[in-house]
Motif scaffolding. Structure first.
Motif, PDB file in Angstrom:
ATOM      1  N   GLN A  13       0.809  -1.106  -0.010  1.00 33.80           N
ATOM      2  CA  GLN A  13      -0.171   0.039  -0.148  1.00 33.80           C
ATOM      3  C   GLN A  13       0.949   1.048  -0.091  1.00 33.80           C
ATOM      4  OE1 GLN A  13      -2.827  -0.463   3.434  1.00 33.80           O
ATOM      5  NE2 GLN A  13      -4.242  -1.387   2.087  1.00 33.80           N
ATOM      6  N   ALA A  14       0.422   2.255  -0.419  1.00 38.51           N
ATOM      7  CA  ALA A  14       1.168   3.544  -0.529  1.00 38.51           C
ATOM      8  C   ALA A  14       1.652   3.925   0.823  1.00 38.51           C
ATOM      9  CB  ALA A  14      -0.003   4.667  -1.186  1.00 38.51           C
ATOM     10  N   GLY A  15       2.680   4.271   1.148  1.00 38.45           N
ATOM     11  CA  GLY A  15       3.276   4.745   2.436  1.00 38.45           C
ATOM     12  C   GLY A  15       3.836   3.654   2.895  1.00 38.45           C
ATOM     13  N   TYR A  80      21.185  -3.751  -2.399  1.00 38.26           N
ATOM     14  CA  TYR A  80      20.032  -3.579  -1.800  1.00 38.26           C
ATOM     15  C   TYR A  80      19.356  -2.130  -2.122  1.00 38.26           C
ATOM     16  CZ  TYR A  80      21.708  -7.280   1.047  1.00 38.26           C
ATOM     17  OH  TYR A  80      22.191  -8.526   1.589  1.00 38.26           O
ATOM     18  N   LEU A  81      18.007  -2.464  -2.265  1.00 39.31           N
ATOM     19  CA  LEU A  81      17.294  -1.008  -2.512  1.00 39.31           C
ATOM     20  C   LEU A  81      16.077  -0.904  -1.577  1.00 39.31           C
ATOM     21  CD1 LEU A  81      17.282   1.537  -4.195  1.00 39.31           C
ATOM     22  CD2 LEU A  81      15.602   0.459  -5.512  1.00 39.31           C
ATOM     23  N   HIS A  82      16.064   0.076  -0.390  1.00 35.55           N
ATOM     24  CA  HIS A  82      15.268   0.033   0.483  1.00 35.55           C
ATOM     25  C   HIS A  82      14.428   1.189   0.173  1.00 35.55           C
ATOM     26  CE1 HIS A  82      17.892  -2.142   3.564  1.00 35.55           C
ATOM     27  NE2 HIS A  82      18.941  -1.932   2.547  1.00 35.55           N
ATOM     28  N   MET A  83      13.313   0.935   0.190  1.00 35.37           N
ATOM     29  CA  MET A  83      12.167   1.830  -0.383  1.00 35.37           C
ATOM     30  C   MET A  83      11.157   2.242   0.692  1.00 35.37           C
ATOM     31  SD  MET A  83      11.642   0.273  -4.215  1.00 35.37           S
ATOM     32  CE  MET A  83      10.769  -0.948  -3.690  1.00 35.37           C
ATOM     33  N   ASN A  84      11.202   3.458   0.954  1.00 38.55           N
ATOM     34  CA  ASN A  84      10.093   3.718   1.863  1.00 38.55           C
ATOM     35  C   ASN A  84       9.376   4.732   1.528  1.00 38.55           C
ATOM     36  OD1 ASN A  84      11.627   2.222   4.080  1.00 38.55           O
ATOM     37  ND2 ASN A  84      13.012   3.859   4.370  1.00 38.55           N
ATOM     38  N   SER A  85       8.117   5.055   2.224  1.00 38.45           N
ATOM     39  CA  SER A  85       7.012   5.998   1.792  1.00 38.45           C
ATOM     40  C   SER A  85       6.903   5.789   0.315  1.00 38.45           C
ATOM     41  CB  SER A  85       7.650   7.441   2.101  1.00 38.45           C
ATOM     42  OG  SER A  85       7.921   7.727   3.388  1.00 38.45           O
ATOM     43  N   LEU A  86       6.462   4.686  -0.018  1.00 35.68           N
ATOM     44  CA  LEU A  86       6.105   4.402  -1.540  1.00 35.68           C
ATOM     45  C   LEU A  86       5.036   4.967  -1.870  1.00 35.68           C
ATOM     46  CD1 LEU A  86       7.374   0.702  -1.305  1.00 35.68           C
ATOM     47  CD2 LEU A  86       8.149   2.173  -3.002  1.00 35.68           C
ATOM     48  N   LYS A  87       4.881   5.178  -3.224  1.00 37.17           N
ATOM     49  CA  LYS A  87       3.851   6.100  -3.918  1.00 37.17           C
ATOM     50  C   LYS A  87       3.430   5.324  -5.203  1.00 37.17           C
ATOM     51  CE  LYS A  87       6.113  10.576  -3.008  1.00 37.17           C
ATOM     52  NZ  LYS A  87       6.552  11.661  -3.404  1.00 37.17           N
ATOM     53  N   PRO A  88       2.090   5.361  -5.487  1.00 44.61           N
ATOM     54  CA  PRO A  88       1.746   4.695  -6.789  1.00 44.61           C
ATOM     55  C   PRO A  88       2.484   4.644  -7.836  1.00 44.61           C
ATOM     56  CG  PRO A  88      -0.295   5.625  -5.502  1.00 44.61           C
ATOM     57  CD  PRO A  88       1.018   6.033  -4.895  1.00 44.61           C
ATOM     58  N   GLU A  89       3.372   5.871  -7.987  1.00 42.53           N
ATOM     59  CA  GLU A  89       4.030   6.026  -9.267  1.00 42.53           C
ATOM     60  C   GLU A  89       5.486   5.453  -9.106  1.00 42.53           C
ATOM     61  OE1 GLU A  89       2.573   8.386  -7.420  1.00 42.53           O
ATOM     62  OE2 GLU A  89       3.743  10.143  -6.847  1.00 42.53           O
ATOM     63  N   ASP A  90       5.649   4.807  -8.088  1.00 45.14           N
ATOM     64  CA  ASP A  90       6.759   3.795  -7.887  1.00 45.14           C
ATOM     65  C   ASP A  90       6.403   2.641  -8.403  1.00 45.14           C
ATOM     66  OD1 ASP A  90       7.409   5.455  -4.552  1.00 45.14           O
ATOM     67  OD2 ASP A  90       8.274   5.853  -6.498  1.00 45.14           O
ATOM     68  N   THR A  91       5.239   2.497  -9.001  1.00 46.42           N
ATOM     69  CA  THR A  91       5.004   0.815  -9.585  1.00 46.42           C
ATOM     70  C   THR A  91       5.730   0.723 -10.665  1.00 46.42           C
ATOM     71  OG1 THR A  91       2.817   1.010  -8.689  1.00 46.42           O
ATOM     72  CG2 THR A  91       2.958  -0.416 -10.485  1.00 46.42           C
TER      73      THR A  91
END
Length: 118
Positions: A13-15, A80-91
């Motif tokens: 989910q986003a975030g 590694y790629l740590h991804m936080n605060s994900l947004k729909p545009e990161d899809t």
């Protein structure tokens, strides 16, 4: 030449957060600059982040600065790629790639899908 395999993608989910891994084969992994790229619905692969041979000097796309962190463990042949605060545009499909010469990414993995729902 180095073989690469991504893992860690999924639906979030986003975030939310995800950690992608890029596993490499070969004894010369530490000689390569590693980058992460994202392919959204359009064909082009956009640069996301890169890390130098020693693990310093990370570079990020403006769209992910402050949210994503790239790191590497040369003893484990992993990035590694740590991804936080994900947004729909990161899809998109996330690929890791190796460059022996700066910005010349010649070896690519198969990609891992990341989907961020709103």
């Amino acid at each position: 030449q180095v073989q690469l395999e991504e893992s860690g993608g999924g639906l979030v989910q986003a975030g939310g957060s995800l950690r992608l891994s890029c596993a490499a084969s070969g004894r010369t992994f530490s000689r390569y600059i590693i980058g992460w790229f994202r392919q959204a619905p359009r064909p082009e692969r956009d640069f996301v982040a890169s890390i130098s041979r020693s693990g310093g000097n990370p570079v990020y796309a403006d769209s992910v600065k402050g949210r994503f962190t790239i790191s590497r463990d040369n003893a484990k042949n992993k990035v590694y790629l740590h991804m936080n605060s994900l947004k729909p545009e990161d899809t998109g499909i996330y690929y890791c790639a190796a460059a022996y010469v700066w910005s010349q990414y010649n070896d690519w993995g198969q990609g891992t899908q990341v989907t961020v729902s709103s």
